[in-house]
Design a protein around this motif. Structure first.
Motif: not given
Lengths: 160, 574
Positions: B180-183
């Motif tokens: 999620p959110y490229n974290k």
């Protein structure tokens, strides 16, 4: 913020995963973007993992994941604008602002969004800043337009 | 047999409801697959398994298409082969051309497919993506550039583990598997189990390597380098050296580790025995003093992290015992150091585990005591195999050696920790002894053995009805806890392992081992249990000595300081 998501969720009392997209749209309408906190909250309510919601949301162009800038720039990529060079306009804009479409500059001043036809084909290529149209934009005039908004910003600061 | 169909002009018997692929596999006809996962619902998305069916305009996917009477199939017609080849060429069109430097060189399904289908030139050149490698996790490295979007990691994470740390992000040619959110994976809900690595066809996922640090420690004359290996290791490496899968390699493994330069070689099965002593005492304490029940095992670090993220309500059900890896680590730098008059600061403690989550566990805050880490580095089975080969050691030519004393001697109860059900069986044996003063004559509990994801047994210990459950694959654990939440109250003790089948099928094991090989590992562990003379943890003379000379009693002061830990709710993006 929390209250916004909560109050939106209240409108969907028996929400299941089929309500995901309308809920995300409501949140974006209220807050201008989908925050991490909002997605986590929606996930808890709908029993969906955050990865899944982020996956669904990134599938659609309509969702943003960063707050809108003070000046929100919509770049028309409809057919007429495309024919008259809107792709290089977008490229130049992204270069000057050092962001990609969907993102917001670090100072929070500008954000860029690509939209399909905004119904001003006679003015192509066209961009809209905060709903204000700029006609026959060229890679050269982009800088001037941005400068205009930056100056307004400075004047505003002086008055305060 | 229900009816016959025709495959490549031969009559073949078919069963109603089965897919073309199942039928082909049964008849020894091989069709390549990519997104297909055994025992999971087919998606038919990669289209690698396409076959030609007479009367159908388009090619059909064998994995998802059920057979029907008088079906006529061609599995290797020119059209089919050309189509499969095109798929591989397209997958390769944006793939980084660095096979020689890739973790999975020579063990890559994409490479294998390109080879089988004789792809010998680049006809299609696509835009390469510029994704960054995600190094953030202590256990798993993700390289999205090498991902071919088969989706197997996404499915295993969601359907087997119930975690969903990753999913498809974006759309079309921009699609990528991500968090999620490229974290980073480190801030996602990833539990580090490594099952995604096990199903990845390419080098897009692999473990974080630890050998460079270990090599430096071995070369440092100041350091005493100690190694331990998990119960599953000795039965999981044979096939990597051309031997029969499941063969117990313990003797030559000791020799090989000494040749690599480790000063002392210990067996984690010893500290598994110790875990049993502490855990069975804790169980009896909880039962007799009305503590939280059911008690849940804590030896699987992926499960522990999962509980901290998803099962906050059950955190005080999880046994406070550290895992065998950490117990061994704590003892090496206390009991053993004292015995050998070594400064704990100069001991470098390595563990070899069939697991990637152990790399995470090792660096947990709770596992460092007054600046002394229990464990300094963790190798997976895969890394071990590579190192043995790198050092040019031929296991076939080695004379077997014994493990070092005193932390190398085990009972067979400690050894069966390596399979799902083993921890429970070992714990029940010792709990029985502690409650009755006698040893179980029937030490086997058949209903807790085997490859099922969930096993249960009811035991009667001197009138005390004990219900036990064993689950592997965390979705199974979540399901069981849900039942308990809804009123199921006949279970007092639960063994949880994140990997289906337990550590013998762990996320750090050799890639490409099939189910049969995994079952042979399991059989090998139970065979050891049959032949070993010491079958009970409490009968291990070195465990007795450890308590007499050092620890005092189970759950005593020293045990608490060294062998027990705490858990906390973890805030991650669920």
């Amino acid at each position: 913020m929390e209250n916004t998501v909560e109050s939106i969720m209240e409108r969907y009392p028996k929400a299941g995963r089929d309500s995901l997209i309308p809920i995300l749209q409501d949140i974006q309408n209220k807050q201008g973007y989908l925050s991490e906190e909002a997605i986590v909250k929606v996930g808890q309510r709908l029993k969906l993992p955050a990865s899944k919601i982020f996956g669904v949301a990134t599938f659609y162009n309509q969702f943003r994941f960063e707050p809108l800038g003070k000046h929100h720039i919509q770049v028309c990529r409809g057919t007429a604008c495309h024919v008259l060079g809107s792709s290089s306009v977008l490229e130049e804009l992204e270069k000057q602002l050092k962001i990609k479409s969907g993102q917001t500059t670090r100072d929070g001043l500008f954000s860029v969004e690509v939209v399909a036809c905004i119904g001003a084909c006679g003015l192509a290529p066209v961009i809209a800043v905060n709903g204000e149209f700029h006609a026959r934009v060229t890679t050269d005039s982009i800088g001037e337009i941005l400068e205009e908004y930056k100056e307004k910003e400075l004047e505003g600061a002086k008055h305060e | 047999m229900d009816f016959t169909i025709e495959v490549n002009n031969n009559k073949v018997e078919a069963q109603k409801g089965e897919t073309i692929l199942t039928l082909l596999n049964r008849n020894g006809i091989q069709v390549p697959t990519l997104c297909y996962m055994k025992d999971m619902f087919p998606t038919g998305s990669c289209r690698m398994c396409v076959v030609e069916v007479e009367g159908r305009r388009n090619l059909v996917t064998a994995c998802s298409e059920p057979v029907y009477p008088d079906m006529k199939i061609k599995t290797h017609s020119a059209r089919v082969v050309e189509s499969r080849k095109m798929i591989v060429e397209l997958l390769l069109s944006n793939h980084p051309d660095d096979c020689l430097y890739c973790e999975r060189n020579n063990n890559c399904e994409l490479q294998g497919l390109a080879n089988t289908l004789s792809v010998r030139e680049r006809r299609i050149s696509g835009n390469k993506n510029d994704y960054k490698i995600d190094q953030s996790s202590p256990s798993i490295v993700r390289d999205p550039a090498k991902c071919i979007l088969c989706g197997r990691c996404v499915r295993v994470c969601e359907e087997i583990e119930g975690v969903s740390a990753i999913d498809y992000i974006n759309r079309g040619s921009k699609t990528v598997v991500g968090t999620p959110y490229n974290k980073g994976l480190n801030v996602s809900s990833c539990i580090n189990c490594g099952q995604c690595i096990m199903v990845c066809p390419t080098g897009a996922l692999h473990e974080k390597p630890h050998f460079p640090e270990i090599s430096a420690a071995i070369q440092d004359p100041e350091k005493t380098v100690v190694v331990q290996y998990a119960p599953a290791i000795s039965v999981s490496i044979a096939e990597e050296f051309g031997l029969e899968p499941g063969k117990d390699m313990i003797g030559v493994l000791n020799t090989a580790l000494r040749k690599i330069g480790f000063n002392f070689v210990f067996d984690t099965s010893f500290s598994a025995d110790l875990t049993i002593m502490e855990e069975s005492a804790e169980l009896i304490d909880r039962i007799q003093n009305k503590g939280r029940l059911p008690m849940i095992t804590s030896c699987c670090p992926a499960w522990v992290k999962y509980a901290e993220e998803f099962q906050e309500d059950y955190l005080d059900h999880v046994s406070s015992c550290k895992s065998p890896q950490q117990m061994m680590g704590a003892l090496v730098k206390s009991y053993f150091a004292e015995k050998k008059q070594l400064d704990p600061k100069n001991i470098y403690s390595v563990s070899i585990m069939p697991c990637t989550a152990k790399k995470f566990e090792q660096q947990r805050d709770e596992m460092t005591h007054e600046g002394i880490t229990d464990i300094d580095a963790v190798l997976t089975t895969r890394e071990l195999v590579k190192i043995i080969k790198m050092y040019g050691i031929d296991l076939n030519k080695l004379e077997p050696e014994l493990t070092d004393s005193p932390l190398g001697m085990r009972s067979s109860s400690g050894k069966i920790f390596g399979t799902s059900g083993g921890v429970m069986e070992a714990a029940v044996r010792t709990a029985y002894y502690k409650l009755t003063g006698e040893d179980l004559t029937q030490f086997r509990i058949p209903s807790l053995r085997g490859n099922e994801g969930r096993k249960e047994a009811k035991l009667n210990i001197n009138g005390l009805e004990l219900g036990v459950a064993v689950v592997s694959g965390l979705q199974k654990a979540a399901d069981l806890l849900e039942e308990i939440k809804n009123g199921k109250d006949d279970i007092h003790f639960i063994e949880v392992m994140a990997c289906p089948g337990g550590c013998i099928n762990g996320g750090g094991q050799a890639i490409g081992a099939n189910e049969e090989a995994v079952m042979k590992r399991m059989k090998s562990l139970y065979d050891i249990d049959e032949t070993d003379s010491v079958k009970f943890s409490h009968k291990n003379p070195y465990i007795k000595e450890l308590y007499e000379r050092f620890l005092g009693e189970a759950l005593g002061h020293k045990s608490h300081e060294l062998l027990h830990t705490t858990y906390k709710k973890r805030e991650v993006m669920l």
